[in-house]
Design an enzyme around this catalytic site. Sequence first.
Site, PDB file in Angstrom:
ATOM      1  N   VAL A 314       0.863  -1.188   0.000  1.00 10.79           N
ATOM      2  CA  VAL A 314       0.000   0.000   0.000  1.00 10.79           C
ATOM      3  C   VAL A 314       0.894   1.231   0.000  1.00 10.79           C
ATOM      4  O   VAL A 314       1.802   1.349   0.829  1.00 10.79           O
ATOM      5  CB  VAL A 314      -0.919   0.029   1.245  1.00 10.79           C
ATOM      6  CG1 VAL A 314      -1.800   1.286   1.226  1.00 10.79           C
ATOM      7  CG2 VAL A 314      -1.783  -1.223   1.304  1.00 10.79           C
ATOM      8  N   PHE A 315       0.648   2.144  -0.936  1.00  7.56           N
ATOM      9  CA  PHE A 315       1.451   3.363  -1.043  1.00  7.56           C
ATOM     10  C   PHE A 315       0.724   4.534  -0.387  1.00  7.56           C
ATOM     11  O   PHE A 315      -0.444   4.807  -0.682  1.00  7.56           O
ATOM     12  CB  PHE A 315       1.712   3.691  -2.514  1.00  7.56           C
ATOM     13  CG  PHE A 315       2.541   4.932  -2.734  1.00  7.56           C
ATOM     14  CD1 PHE A 315       3.879   4.963  -2.398  1.00  7.56           C
ATOM     15  CD2 PHE A 315       1.963   6.076  -3.279  1.00  7.56           C
ATOM     16  CE1 PHE A 315       4.651   6.105  -2.606  1.00  7.56           C
ATOM     17  CE2 PHE A 315       2.717   7.215  -3.495  1.00  7.56           C
ATOM     18  CZ  PHE A 315       4.076   7.231  -3.155  1.00  7.56           C
ATOM     19  N   GLY A 316       1.408   5.215   0.513  1.00  8.55           N
ATOM     20  CA  GLY A 316       0.855   6.389   1.172  1.00  8.55           C
ATOM     21  C   GLY A 316       1.574   7.647   0.750  1.00  8.55           C
ATOM     22  O   GLY A 316       2.811   7.688   0.706  1.00  8.55           O
ATOM     23  N   TYR A 317       0.819   8.690   0.420  1.00  7.62           N
ATOM     24  CA  TYR A 317       1.413   9.964   0.021  1.00  7.62           C
ATOM     25  C   TYR A 317       0.840  11.124   0.831  1.00  7.62           C
ATOM     26  O   TYR A 317       1.252  12.265   0.663  1.00  7.62           O
ATOM     27  CB  TYR A 317       1.178  10.213  -1.474  1.00  7.62           C
ATOM     28  CG  TYR A 317      -0.286  10.157  -1.882  1.00  7.62           C
ATOM     29  CD1 TYR A 317      -1.075  11.301  -1.868  1.00  7.62           C
ATOM     30  CD2 TYR A 317      -0.881   8.950  -2.257  1.00  7.62           C
ATOM     31  CE1 TYR A 317      -2.413  11.252  -2.237  1.00  7.62           C
ATOM     32  CE2 TYR A 317      -2.205   8.893  -2.618  1.00  7.62           C
ATOM     33  CZ  TYR A 317      -2.973  10.044  -2.600  1.00  7.62           C
ATOM     34  OH  TYR A 317      -4.295   9.982  -2.955  1.00  7.62           O
ATOM     35  N   GLY A 318      -0.129  10.823   1.720  1.00  4.59           N
ATOM     36  CA  GLY A 318      -0.707  11.831   2.605  1.00  4.59           C
ATOM     37  C   GLY A 318      -0.511  11.417   4.048  1.00  4.59           C
ATOM     38  O   GLY A 318       0.607  11.172   4.495  1.00  4.59           O
ATOM     39  N   SER A 319      -1.607  11.294   4.785  1.00  2.00           N
ATOM     40  CA  SER A 319      -1.498  10.951   6.209  1.00  2.00           C
ATOM     41  C   SER A 319      -0.942   9.550   6.427  1.00  2.00           C
ATOM     42  O   SER A 319      -0.407   9.255   7.504  1.00  2.00           O
ATOM     43  CB  SER A 319      -2.865  11.084   6.887  1.00  2.00           C
ATOM     44  OG  SER A 319      -3.812  10.197   6.317  1.00  2.00           O
ATOM     45  N   GLU A 395     -10.415   5.688   3.746  1.00  2.00           N
ATOM     46  CA  GLU A 395     -10.267   6.350   2.448  1.00  2.00           C
ATOM     47  C   GLU A 395     -11.567   6.356   1.657  1.00  2.00           C
ATOM     48  O   GLU A 395     -11.548   6.401   0.429  1.00  2.00           O
ATOM     49  CB  GLU A 395      -9.163   5.640   1.644  1.00  2.00           C
ATOM     50  CG  GLU A 395      -7.852   5.448   2.384  1.00  2.00           C
ATOM     51  CD  GLU A 395      -7.163   6.757   2.720  1.00  2.00           C
ATOM     52  OE1 GLU A 395      -7.421   7.763   2.029  1.00  2.00           O
ATOM     53  OE2 GLU A 395      -6.361   6.788   3.681  1.00  2.00           O
TER      54      GLU A 395
END
Length: 496
Positions: A314-319, A395
């Site tokens: 899983v890629f996270g770019y915010g919180s 999300e």
Amino acid sequence: MSPEILALILRDRLPADEIARGLAAVCRAWREAAASPDMWGDVDIEAWCRRVNCRVKADATVRRIVARVQGMLRRLSAYRVGDAALAYLASSGKLLNVLQIPMSEISDQAVEKYAECFPALSVLDISNCLKITSRGIEAVGRHCKLLVQLKRNMPPPPPPQGNNAAPIVVEDEALAVANTMQMLKRLELPYGLFSDIGLDAILTKCPLLCTLDILGSLNVRLDGDIEDRFCALESFREPWEPEYAEYSSSDSDYEAGSFVRAQFEPFTRSPGPIREVRRSATLSHHTPVVSTGEIEEDGGGGGGGGGGGMVMWVFGYGSLVWNPGFAYDARLVGFVRDYRRVFYQGSTDHRGTPEFPGRTVTLEHQPGSTCWGVAYKISKEQDKETALEYLEVREKQYDEKVYLDLYTDSSPKTPAVQNVMVYLATTNKEANENYLGPAPLEEMAKQIYLAEGPTGPNKEYLFKLEDALNKIGVVDQHVLDLAKAVREYSDDMLSK
């Protein structure tokens, strides 16, 4: 109680900016304490400088501090100061022992001119000071003979362009350290451009060195006996080691560990399913594919690692960068291609309300762009099931789930992991009624400053994202510009 004793008591309990702004108004004794040089021997204004994010204001504050300390300054922590600040410090720097000035705009010329004014300096942090080169580092080494710790974290270099592009190798900074800083005990040079030549010089000429961090310095190969000498240090961080670190979320520096179901029970799911799409640089922008987001963990280019089971990334770019909220086995700092991070998605359930939405980040397709973040590896079946259940709720206002290739510093051309799952919000107002889109910077800053939801203030989300990206060495100008604008708006509101 004497002002000197009161100053020593208060100094450890109040931040420097509060002392400067309000201490004198309390009473006469506190006013005298605030004026005492003892109050200003150890000064940390980094948090204030980050909030203001203005070099001119930071320099002016350093000037006022120097005027108060009367030559007694022993430690200064600041952020984004310039040549003027270094000039002020030079006039009061004979006792300065610790100087921490990350992200500053100080030049080589200023360092060469004033380095001799800091003979007692033993700890120096010049991380992300892009105007300082090997010239400035050499000047520090020549004049600051007591230096035992140097921190020089730099942003990751851009990936090589083109299939035949050679990596950029620059030995100058490593050689400057080796030739002039023989008393060093602790050294941090993440994302340096030096090779084994520079590393060999450091290991040879700095005999007291016990801690060395060269994360992301991918020109280093550790050939010959260099690896044995490097690993013989008391503490070391390899170029590749932490980028794909095996540890659970409970051990991380970031907030929140495992999934807590009750935390999100008040929120409802989105009315329809999240659409799944696969995108990569070789596919068109809207090429659909049936995918589970899982890849075989076979030790190859797919999932990385060993074993024979299926893993999910899983890629996270915010919180998700600082607060994944689910159990995971490893985290990998990397980037996806052809997307950029933008504060275009409305938040009515976390950082805002239906009446006054906040703004959170989504990904906007933009060929040639890259977006850095953190990918999380989840191996256990129960952990995958729990994480997916959690993310579908967290999300729920992001209407599309895509599968992208993840690249890293060590693998900028070939995907380090394929089919990494990414949640994003589309511009389709029918599927995503909360999409806000672009707006003038001042308007977005005002909205972020004022919005607040069940999870907290919208500006807290922005500042935490800024801090989390800074911790992994990522400079995102859109995030920095917004954070600066929100701080300026905050200062304007407080002055009214």
